[in-house]
Design a protein around this motif. Structure first.
Motif: not given
Length: 74
Positions: A13-14, A17, A20, A48, A51
């Motif tokens: 994920l960035t 992201q 968020e 990055r 997750e």
């Protein structure tokens, strides 16, 4: 002393992201990265967050509710 490295699983994920998903500003995941409180991956000059690392971070911070006993105090 050898350190055991595990390969991150799931999507990368960035920072935006991750913010968020955590429902925070972008500054919070950046601070976690700077303080080395969360696993991250450098892809060239990009950062990055796996997750799976985000899931582990959330699990580690989860506080279980306290179960109160019913009855009279002695």
């Amino acid at each position: 002393m050898a350190t055991k490295k595990t390969r991150p699983t799931g999507r990368l994920l960035t920072v935006a992201q991750a913010a968020e998903l955590l429902n925070t500003s972008v500054r919070y995941p950046r601070r976690l990265i700077e303080e080395r409180r969360i696993t991250f991956v450098k892809v060239g000059r990009h950062v990055r967050i796996p997750e799976s690392a985000l899931d582990e971070f959330i699990t580690a911070g989860t506080v279980e509710p306290v179960r109160l006993r019913r009855g009279r105090a002695a």
